[in-house]
Design a protein around this motif. Structure first.
Motif, mmCIF file in Angstrom:
data_model
loop_
_atom_site.group_PDB
_atom_site.id
_atom_site.type_symbol
_atom_site.label_atom_id
_atom_site.label_comp_id
_atom_site.label_asym_id
_atom_site.label_seq_id
_atom_site.Cartn_x
_atom_site.Cartn_y
_atom_site.Cartn_z
ATOM 1 N N ILE A 1 38.231 35.610 37.094
ATOM 2 C CA ILE A 1 37.098 36.436 36.683
ATOM 3 C C ILE A 1 37.541 37.884 36.460
ATOM 4 O O ILE A 1 38.568 38.316 36.992
ATOM 5 C CB ILE A 1 35.952 36.406 37.722
ATOM 6 N N CYS A 2 36.751 38.591 35.693
ATOM 7 C CA CYS A 2 37.037 40.010 35.463
ATOM 8 C C CYS A 2 36.794 40.763 36.775
ATOM 9 O O CYS A 2 35.702 40.652 37.353
ATOM 10 C CB CYS A 2 36.128 40.553 34.362
ATOM 11 N N PRO A 3 37.772 41.508 37.261
ATOM 12 C CA PRO A 3 37.584 42.208 38.544
ATOM 13 C C PRO A 3 36.525 43.311 38.455
ATOM 14 O O PRO A 3 35.950 43.704 39.461
ATOM 15 C CB PRO A 3 38.966 42.799 38.823
ATOM 16 N N ALA A 4 36.256 43.785 37.232
ATOM 17 C CA ALA A 4 35.314 44.886 37.087
ATOM 18 C C ALA A 4 33.864 44.418 37.049
ATOM 19 O O ALA A 4 32.995 45.013 37.679
ATOM 20 C CB ALA A 4 35.635 45.679 35.822
ATOM 21 N N CYS A 5 33.602 43.331 36.285
ATOM 22 C CA CYS A 5 32.202 42.918 36.158
ATOM 23 C C CYS A 5 31.935 41.502 36.670
ATOM 24 O O CYS A 5 30.783 41.104 36.811
ATOM 25 C CB CYS A 5 31.738 43.045 34.709
ATOM 26 N N GLY A 6 32.976 40.752 36.917
ATOM 27 C CA GLY A 6 32.801 39.404 37.455
ATOM 28 C C GLY A 6 32.624 38.333 36.394
ATOM 29 O O GLY A 6 32.455 37.156 36.722
ATOM 30 N N VAL B 1 33.140 40.772 28.121
ATOM 31 C CA VAL B 1 31.782 41.237 28.463
ATOM 32 C C VAL B 1 31.749 42.764 28.656
ATOM 33 O O VAL B 1 30.961 43.465 28.022
ATOM 34 C CB VAL B 1 31.273 40.511 29.729
ATOM 35 N N CYS B 2 32.615 43.272 29.525
ATOM 36 C CA CYS B 2 32.545 44.725 29.811
ATOM 37 C C CYS B 2 33.620 45.528 29.075
ATOM 38 O O CYS B 2 33.605 46.759 29.094
ATOM 39 C CB CYS B 2 32.623 44.988 31.311
ATOM 40 N N THR C 1 36.770 45.788 29.778
ATOM 41 C CA THR C 1 37.875 46.274 30.620
ATOM 42 C C THR C 1 39.196 45.622 30.205
ATOM 43 O O THR C 1 39.243 44.422 29.933
ATOM 44 C CB THR C 1 37.582 45.948 32.098
ATOM 45 N N VAL C 2 40.235 46.441 30.153
ATOM 46 C CA VAL C 2 41.564 45.942 29.797
ATOM 47 C C VAL C 2 42.518 46.284 30.926
ATOM 48 O O VAL C 2 42.498 47.398 31.462
ATOM 49 C CB VAL C 2 42.076 46.604 28.492
ATOM 50 N N GLY C 3 43.374 45.336 31.282
ATOM 51 C CA GLY C 3 44.365 45.608 32.332
ATOM 52 C C GLY C 3 45.103 44.354 32.723
ATOM 53 O O GLY C 3 44.880 43.282 32.155
ATOM 54 N N PHE D 1 44.918 41.996 35.194
ATOM 55 C CA PHE D 1 43.960 41.629 36.242
ATOM 56 C C PHE D 1 44.606 40.852 37.390
ATOM 57 O O PHE D 1 44.107 40.863 38.506
ATOM 58 C CB PHE D 1 42.825 40.765 35.655
#
Lengths: 209, 132
Positions: free
Chosen positions: A5-10, A42-43, A45-47, A49
């Protein structure tokens, strides 16, 4: 298996792609590695993860550092009139340390590599070590090298009267040379005592070392 | 509160580095500006008190948050390391239990920040001298 999952938005909507990443190392050149880039749809965010890039980057840095060690030591042997044994003696390193580093038999620590880089940029630091890191002598060596560098970069023609030119030889001794017109006494604006004083001052400064 | 949060962030950097994720831009800036080339070196720098003179700037809602039921706030701080003034912004998502380093760069008003830091240093020095 746990869902990624995306750590920022889930969100679970993650795109994974590889992008080229350039590693640069002073004196060790560059190396390109493909690193993972996760992007949340969705949000936005790039990185990285899931911490997948560190090992890749660290390995590339290590390879560049090994090359930097080789290059620095090779440069010393080619350009400086010194042997590795002499360097080891001056730096109080165990004999054959530098040879082992150069051949890749052992790896210098981060501090060892930093020392090599310093020596590559400021080779006169070896003279400071040779003088047992004596503060006063170290300062003189530093000033002398700074003066030599300064003189090599300066155009005295621009700063002094055209009748008076200062040149320097590579053994750090300043010489005063005069135009023919000055020697013939045509220029009366610069008193002879001033020339002699200038000559004495620079020679004295250099001779202190 | 902001400084307690920073302490918690530091503990996470030390004890559970997999739960701390720097954004790509933060990773790139840490590499380019601060010579911190890996996530490991970035977290080690934070853990080992590399962020000197840490000053809280503000907190803001994370603009990209898509879930109104889970408000996320971004905490921003200014710091100094040697002669470089830096800016760090991070946030914590309580749902995913992850810390995210949103920014790690030089502040946009870095000249003013540097001036402020120098004035502070001078004030400290004059205080020390008056105590002597």
């Amino acid at each position: 298996m746990t869902k990624k999952i995306c750590p920022a938005c889930g969100a679970e909507d993650i795109i994974k792609r590889k992008t080229p990443h350039l590693i640069n190392e002073a004196f060790g050149g560059g190396r390109e590695v493909d690193i993972v880039e996760d992007r949340c749809k969705v949000c936005g965010t790039v990185g990285d993860f899931f911490s997948q890039n560190d090992t890749l980057i660290s390995e590339a840095i290590d390879q560049c550092k090994s090359l930097a060690v080789k290059n620095i030591l090779q440069n010393f042997l080619s350009h400086a009139a010194t042997s590795m044994s002499s360097m080891e003696r001056a730096l109080e390193l165990p004999q054959r340390t530098l040879t082992k580093w150069k051949n890749g038999q052992t790896k210098p620590s981060a501090a060892g590599l930093a020392l090599l880089k310093m020596l590559r940029i400021f080779p006169w630091l070896l003279d400071v070590a040779e003088n047992k890191f004596d503060y006063e002598k170290g300062q003189r060596i530093h000033i002398n090298e700074a003066m030599r560098e300064l003189v090599s970069r300066m155009s005295f023609n621009d700063t002094l009267s055209s009748d008076l030119k200062i040149s320097t030889s590579c053994n750090f001794v300043f010489n005063l040379t005069y135009d023919n017109s000055f020697q013939k006494g045509h220029n009366e604006h610069v008193p002879q005592e001033a020339i002699e004083g200038l000559s004495g001052a620079t020679t004295m400064l250099v001779e202190q070392y | 509160m902001p400084y307690n949060l920073f302490k918690m962030f530091k503990i996470a950097c030390r004890d559970s580095p997999y739960d701390v994720i720097p954004f790509k831009q933060a990773t790139d800036d840490a590499n380019k500006i601060f010579n911190l080339r890996t996530k490991k070196s970035l977290l080690a720098f934070i853990v080992n008190d590399g962020l000197e003179d840490l000053t809280f700037i503000n907190k803001k809602k994370w603009e990209q948050n898509q879930n109104p039921d889970n408000p996320i706030e971004v905490y921003a701080y200014r710091f100094r390391t040697r002669a470089i003034v830096g800016y760090i912004a991070f946030m914590f998502n309580s749902k995913t239990e992850k810390w995210l380093i949103k920014s790690f760069h030089q502040p946009e008003d870095r000249n003013a920040a540097m001036l402020e830091a120098m004035q502070k240093a001078l004030e400290n020095k004059s205080l020390e001298e008056s105590n002597d």
